[in-house]
Design an enzyme around this catalytic site. Structure first.
Site, mmCIF file in Angstrom:
data_model
loop_
_atom_site.group_PDB
_atom_site.id
_atom_site.type_symbol
_atom_site.label_atom_id
_atom_site.label_comp_id
_atom_site.label_asym_id
_atom_site.label_seq_id
_atom_site.Cartn_x
_atom_site.Cartn_y
_atom_site.Cartn_z
ATOM 1 N N GLU A 99 0.578 -2.967 -5.584
ATOM 2 C CA GLU A 99 -0.490 -2.745 -4.554
ATOM 3 C C GLU A 99 -1.938 -2.480 -5.168
ATOM 4 O OE1 GLU A 99 1.711 0.573 -3.010
ATOM 5 O OE2 GLU A 99 -0.036 1.985 -3.382
ATOM 6 N N CYS B 48 0.788 -1.311 0.184
ATOM 7 C CA CYS B 48 0.058 -0.037 -0.004
ATOM 8 C C CYS B 48 0.817 1.131 0.061
ATOM 9 C CB CYS B 48 -0.777 0.062 1.388
ATOM 10 S SG CYS B 48 -1.559 1.664 1.822
#
Ligand code: CDP
Length: 788
Positions: free
Chosen positions: A743, A374
């Site tokens: 991600e 992330c």
């Protein structure tokens, strides 16, 4: 099943190269830290606290020292003598290496046992006893802010509360006014749970200090070897470990996902012990230690609000966050962004009013806040905006797909400035959602759902149309501990036309060996199989900030193209010299320069490179090497349109993900197979927090699911059959038009699943459920609504 295909595979390779055997660094059989075996090596095991908050009265080490093979037990008091008992975190907070007085969370390191075998070290660990005086811990982050709460970080002079920092962005006045006057306002309280990266291999290192040469070689599971070397020098420079005397080698690290960015106490203790005894020291944590004590991810409590019109126009958003950082802020964020990239939470929608605010607090839990697959808190941001958008659609009685289509930023409006100041580089959100809706046959699904609802069956359809922000970062805004977040590539082409390229990034399974070689092959015309790729050794690779937050393609991938272009410029000069024409008379096709209008007069890249060593023009530097440090002008903004279909058993509340279609847009794709692999893995790590994973603590700070017996990491059994596809909107500022991808699926999947489940339950007046959404949570929610 949608096939992941592209007509343009950069570098001409639609397949993955065989992973090159790379045993250069490891003097053992395999290529993991645990495979490193050095003469005289000692083993370290760590005594950990059973309490979340306690005074240490006495550490009893005598029995441990009697265990055969145990050579030393190290405590905080030992490290204090060298001023090594505290270390800085990546967010410029402070973290104990070993405590001298107080433990701050369950499983915190208390002492280290050093022995000649790992079994002796474990026996020694069991023989250490510690006298504690337990104290009442602060576990609930909301209670941590109560003025009556004990001040946890009383090691900080003048600290009078548990508040760490306050962050805000946007126009508060304008936003508050909008929310007072808007026709429709919706609000939900959400918790994005504390989870763990749970990579295949745990963390570990071998610290090998050579007393004779005053040199430390650190084999270590790190995603950012160069930054770590700098941190080691900053922490231990005063005892002689200055940066030129430290070599960090990150071999195959067994997955990272952001969890192998921070410096953990185990690494520092191993270095300190190796430095003191002059022998290599190995520390490899076990699975429970990894899960219980290493940096966590997420743990944001978010109040999300959206204002709009009755016919579906989004007018503004407001987000208020409470961030639980545990006992120290050990996030791995760029310095200026304590909430990472949360400010992307305005999403893929065209409106101009927002206000976001976050307060961070200390509690008696493990530290962290790592960017688990992330870009620094994008997962939290995307969950908030995508959930509240569905909530808004529900409120006004409109299909969530229609609301999204109505509010998307139009493709002709890029570059687009978000209300929080980001310049989205490119995107075509309508095309992505159209493709996903077609793939899933959306209209037919809604018809089927209506029929099922009439029969009392629970079927849900959930959307997530997210915008990501990856590629940290432009140096004007992005640094970690002051080091700018550029990345680098160095290409050396040998006389016979074969090359080695080295990078400041560090693959953890993303396949950089394949894709970097493809980029260079595309730019220089040298076959990818003739290009060796090397990362993870600070003695050989150029300086870079490492791999996390899907930054490798936007930064080091770009550096590879730029370094290759420098070489192509040199190749043109040499070709002109060899062919006795002007540089302007040459044209390039991958692999050779030829004379315009006389294609039979040409020089291949191999001939040109050979000449660079044997027959180069006088006055030109010999050799064929180039380095590029790439400072991106902007971040890249990948996007995705995901649709999830769930069926929920009304009796057992069991959730079945029937279909999951993921259409990603990561700009130009370098390797379709690798991208598909990234998306499959990422989606599985997206279903994890949506349905299974959460680290749970009781009131005393005991972790209730600190092993894989009760912390469910989804496997192939739990994973649905992912249906993937893509749209391509090249990044206008990236040298090869690529955006990061790693991600996106982890970020985009949780709200799609949550939205599908809430959609299934919405006929009963359920408007929100916190992830992970388990059958029990559904049962409780339905019971509350008196469905049972
Ligand atoms: O930083 P990290 O490698 O984790 O993430 P990334 O830049 O998103 O790249 C993940 C993998 O996908 C790498 O091997 C990339 O080269 C590849 N990729 C690709 O083939 N095409 C893209 N447009 C983006 C990434």
């Amino acid at each position: 099943m949608i096939q992941c295909k592209t007509s343009k595979s950069i570098g001409g390779m639609g397949h993955s190269l065989k992973r090159k055997e790379d045993a250069r660094f490891i003097q053992g059989k395999g290529n993991y830290v645990d495979d490193v075996k050095l003469p005289g090596m000692l083993y370290m095991d760590i005594v950990r606290s059973p309490y979340a908050y306690a005074k240490i009265k006495k550490i009893n080490i005598e029995e441990a020292l009697k265990v055969p093979g145990v050579v030393a037990v190290v405590t905080g008091r030992d490290l204090e003598k060298y001023n090594l008992h505290w270390m800085p975190t990546l967010m410029s907070d402070t973290q104990m290496v070993l405590p001298t007085d107080t433990v701050m969370y369950q499983s915190q390191e208390v002492a280290a046992v050093i022995a000649t075998t790992k079994y002796a070290a474990r026996d020694g660990r069991e023989a250490v006893t510690v006298d504690y005086e337990p104290m009442k811990p602060v576990i609930d982050p909301f209670k941590a802010l109560d003025p009556s709460a004990p001040v946890l970080r009383n090691d900080k002079p003048g600290k009078t509360d548990n508040h760490i920092w306050n962050w805000k962005v946007g126009d508060k006045e304008k936003t508050d006014k909008l929310f007072e006057t808007a026709d429709v306002v919706v609000k939900e309280q959400m918790h994005i749970p504390r989870i763990h990266v749970a990579s295949i291999e745990t963390c570990g290192c071998v610290a090998d200090y050579d007393k004779v040469n005053n040199h430390l070689t650190m084999y270590m599971t790190t995603q950012a070897p160069h930054a770590i070397r700098t941190v080691i020098a900053l922490v231990a420079g005063h005892v002689g470990l200055t940066e030129e005397k430290v070599r960090v080698i990150a071999p195959d690290i067994g997955g990272g996902f952001g969890g192998k960015v921070p410096v953990y106490p185990g690494y520092v203790i191993a270095i300190a012990v190796s430095f003191l005894v002059g022998k290599p020291v190995k520390w490899v944590e076990d699975r429970s230690e990894n899960l219980q004590a290493d940096s966590f991810a997420r743990d944001y409590h978010i109040t999300a609000e959206m204002a709009g019109t009755k016919d579906g126009k989004i007018l503004g958003t407001r987000f208020k966050i409470l961030a639980d950082h545990g006992y120290t802020d050990a996030s791995a964020n760029p310095s200026k962004f304590p909430t990472g990239m949360f400010s992307i939470a305005t999403g893929s929608y065209d409106y101009d009013t927002t206000y976001m605010e976050c307060d961070a607090v200390y509690t008696n839990k493990p530290p962290g806040g790592v960017a688990y697959r992330c870009s620094f808190r994008v997962t939290e941001a995307v969950h908030a905006i995508e959930r509240i958008t569905d909530r808004f659609a529900l409120e006004i009685g409109k299909d969530p797909a229609d609301v999204r289509m109505q509010n998307f930023i139009k493709k002709e409006d890029f570059p687009w400035k978000s209300p929080t100041g980001w310049i989205y580089d490119s995107g075509d959100y309508h095309a992505g959602l159209e493709k996903a809706m077609k793939a899933v046959n959306y209209e037919e699904l809604r018809r089927e759902q209506a029929e099922k609802r009439a029969r009392g069956e629970l079927m849900g359809i959930g959307l997530s149309t997210f915008t990501e922000i990856v590629g940290a970062g432009p140096s004007k805004d992005f640094d970690i501990l002051g080091i700018k977040m550029f990345d680098s590539a160095e290409i050396r082409v040998h006389p016979t036309g074969k090359a080695i390229a080295r990078f400041g990034t560090k693959s953890q399974g993303q396949g950089h060996e394949t894709t970097y070689a493809q980029i260079i092959a595309e730019e220089l015309g040298i076959p990818a199989e003739n290009i060796a790729i090397e990362e993870g050794d600070t003695d050989t690779a150029p300086y870079g900030l490492g791999t996390y937050a899907s930054r490798s393609t936007p930064t080091a991938g770009a550096a590879a193209a730029m370094a290759a272009r420098k070489l192509r410029d040199k190749a043109r000069k040499i070709a002109a010299y060899l062919l006795e024409v002007s540089e302007d008379d040459l044209e390039w096709e991958p692999g050779k320069f030829s004379v315009k209008g006389a294609p039979e007069k040409s020089k291949t890249i191999q001939e040109i490179v050979f000449a660079a060593y044997t027959n180069h023009p006088q006055g030109m530097e010999a050799g064929f090497e180039a380095t590029h440090y790439y400072d991106p002008p902007n971040l890249t903004f990948p996007s995705g349109a995901y649709i999830c279909v769930v069926d929920i058993d009304r009796e057992t509340c069991e959730i079945k993900v029937r279909r999951f279609v993921a259409i990603d847009d990561c700009g130009n794709i370098i390797n379709p197979m690798i991208v598909q692999g990234q998306v499959h893995g990422g989606l599985t790590q997206g279903i994890a927090p949506a349905m299974y994973e959460e680290l749970i603590y009781d009131e005393s700070g005991n972790i209730l699911n600190g092993t894989f017996m009760d912390y469910l990491v989804p496997t192939a059994v739990e994973s649905p059959s992912w249906e993937t596809g893509h749209t391509v909107t090249p990044s206008p500022h990236h040298p090869i038009g690529a955006k990061g991808v790693g991600e996106s699926p982890t970020v985009g999947a949780p709200p799609a699943i949550a939205n599908a489940i809430v959609d299934a339950l919405s006929p009963f007046g359920i408007t929100h459920l916190d992830i992970p959404i388990t059958p029990y949570k559904i049962f409780k929610a339905l019971k509350e609504k008196q469905v049972f």
